[in-house]
Design an enzyme around this catalytic site. Structure first.
Site: not given
Ligand code: ARG
Length: 573
Positions: A127, A130, A133
């Site tokens: 993904k 962007h 982030h």
């Molecule tokens: N990958 C997730 C996102 O982009 C964020 C992960 C956050 N961390 C976790 N331990 N849930 O929304």
């Protein structure tokens, strides 16, 4: 350094038995106008317990504080006691500490022996990486640096979003329309294209969804062909992410993301079941958290596949068992507030109170762009890499115009351009939503990164002009006549530098890098006032040495502060 605040509080507490030392410290104010002193103690609250009028209490307390002989001046003014710190002493304490400690000024060993995990960035594989982030990435990196400065043993984790049913779709799409060279050339944009196409086609052909589910099931079972493709998508995505991390100067100790926990799930599903926490709801397995006001958490889908929160349960326990953390900090957007509340509550209900107790969600608000171009759904994505590249280019133009003969212009443009973006990100309370505006980010005169870096470079330039001999005499401090740096401007600046370590601690307590950012802006402003109003490189040697000592201190503290934000401090700009 001597803790003047505690010293004052101790004297007052002898007079006022009704309040604890901490309560008195809390009550001590720093007046807006420094003509009212460096500290002020309000006596209103004491009227009741001491059965005296506040102005009378102020007179009594002022007398006691004054008798200590520790302060330059102590004045009762109405209900306040105004206290003026001994200028020479605070200057000497501060300069001595900074000359001795250098890069370590502002650090402590308070956290020694305790492990703190900071989880940040955590983008999703395949993904776009962007502009949204940037927040977790940069805030997390700064929290890491602040806790490291406080002496904790640190672990940085990038909890990659590298698992889930979307990978079934991605593999299916790649097999249908994909092409290896395209992916290698531009992994994320290409994979995203396949993914979008998959969704479009699936609208008219629902069998695609079923196919994707089957592929994901194979992936979960560890079938080599599926695993290989998934691994390749992951590697290619990471290459792109790493380019951005490199630009930002960011590193991790672990990239154990969601997929890492895929085979660790059964243990937790069993624990949940044994505790009687799992309930069936429309074929799926859920934990009911309504009685805590936290809704329902989906643990396992009806097709048996595990979910985001289940992988987080496994991750939290794994981290406790692996690192025995004192704190486990999640730097994740505020939209996921409920997710983390559910996670921590479930861990508690499962009997993992020790895990839950150390977990903290550090949320932050949204970033948007001026023209409203942020919408992943509609494909209007602004890539972080592009933002960073233009920051460097734009900065290069500004510097070339201001200073046409600048050497190493590429290096400086990178330090200043990237620094500007990071600084902007860390300027406001993290929970606030903000709009990304180039005019604000790259303004060299505002409360910005370039302004602070410029102040640092100005200090460096003054030191070059002063020369080695003066610098070494200033560093030595032996013969410094502090009366040369006793003006209001110098005193203001010294007080701010003196207070810096306490702001680093506060930033840690609040998980709030902006506390450091604001403080170094204050220091830069105070320095520039001093610089404009006073002559630093004077003919009077003694005066020059004292002032250069203050320049060294300012430069050191700005550099240390910028380092905590993850920003470089160029010597020239
Ligand atoms: N990958 C997730 C996102 O982009 C964020 C992960 C956050 N961390 C976790 N331990 N849930 O929304």
């Amino acid at each position: 350094m001597k803790d003047f605040k505690t010293a004052i509080a101790e004297i007052i507490s002898e007079k006022v038995a009704e309040l604890s030392l901490d309560e008195i410290k809390e009550m001590l104010e720093v007046p807006q106008d420094s003509k009212m002193g460096d500290f002020a103690f309000p006596c209103f609250k004491l009227a009741k317990v001491m059965r005296k009028a506040p102005p009378q209490i102020a007179v009594d307390i002022a007398e006691a504080v004054s008798e200590s002989g520790l302060f330059d001046k102590v004045e009762p003014v109405n209900a306040y006691v105004n206290i003026f710190l001994p200028k020479n002493e605070i200057a000497e304490e501060t300069l001595r500490a900074i000359m001795e400690e250098g890069d370590a000024f502002g650090t402590t060993d308070k956290g020694a022996g305790k492990t703190v995990i900071v989880e940040y960035s955590s983008p999703n594989i395949a993904k776009p990486f962007h502009i949204g982030h940037i927040r977790s990435t940069v805030i997390g990196n700064s929290i890491y640096k602040i806790y490291k400065a406080l002496g904790y043993d640190m672990i940085r984790i990038n909890h990659l979003g590298d698992y889930g049913t979307q990978f079934g779709k991605m593999i299916s799409a790649y097999r249908r329309w994909g092409n290896k060279e395209d992916v290698e050339k531009e992994p994320i944009k290409t994979l995203l294209g396949y993914y979008t196409k998959f969704h479009e086609e699936a609208e008219s052909d629902p069998s695609l969804e079923e196919e994707a589910r089957q592929i994901f099931a194979k992936l979960e079972k560890g079938e080599p062909e599926e695993v290989e493709l998934w691994q390749w998508f992951r590697d290619e995505s990471l290459k792109e992410f790493n380019r951005v991390y490199k630009m930002l100067g960011i590193e991790f100790d672990s990239y154990n993301g969601e997929s890492f926990y895929s085979d660790k799930m059964p243990r937790f599903e069993k624990e949940l079941e044994e505790k009687g926490l799992l309930v069936e709801s429309r074929g799926a397995q859920v934990v009911e958290l309504e009685e805590y006001g936290l809704g329902t958490a989906l643990i396992k889908k009806s097709d048996g596949s595990s979910l985001y929160i289940t992988r987080d349960i496994a991750a939290a326990v794994y981290r406790k068992e692996t690192y025995d953390f004192y704190k486990n900090i999640y730097v994740v957007a505020s939209q996921q507030m409920l997710h983390f509340q559910q996670l921590f509550k479930i861990l508690e209900l499962m009997g993992h109170e020790d895990v839950a107790a150390g977990c903290t969600h550090v949320p932050f608000g949204l970033v948007s762009l001026e023209d409203g171009t942020m919408s992943t759904r509609q494909g209007r994505v602004v890539f972080l890499e592009d933002v960073l590249t233009s920051a460097v280019e734009k900065t290069r133009e500004i510097i070339a115009e201001k200073n046409p003969d600048a050497e190493n212009i590429d290096e400086i443009a990178a330090q200043v351009g990237i620094g500007a973006v990071i600084f902007n990100e860390l300027s406001n309370n993290r929970i606030k939503d903000y709009t990304f505006k180039w005019e604000t980010v790259l303004n060299f005169d505002g409360e910005t990164g370039p302004y602070v870096q410029y102040t640092h470079a100005r200090c460096a330039s003054l030191l070059r002009r002063a020369g080695e001999d003066v610098i070494s005499r200033a560093k030595d401090l032996g013969g410094i006549d502090y009366s040369h740096i006793a003006s209001d401007n110098a005193h203001e600046l010294i007080k701010l530098i003196y207070a810096y370590p306490s702001y680093v601690e506060l930033a840690g307590e609040k998980y709030e890098p902006s506390v450091v950012t604001r403080h170094i802006i204050d220091i830069a402003q105070a320095f520039n006032k001093f610089y404009h109003d006073e002559h630093i490189i004077t003919d009077n040697e003694d005066e020059k040495i004292a002032k250069i000592a203050l320049v060294i201190a300012t430069k050191t503290v700005i550099r240390n502060g910028l380092a905590l934000l993850g920003i470089e401090a160029p010597e020239r700009m």
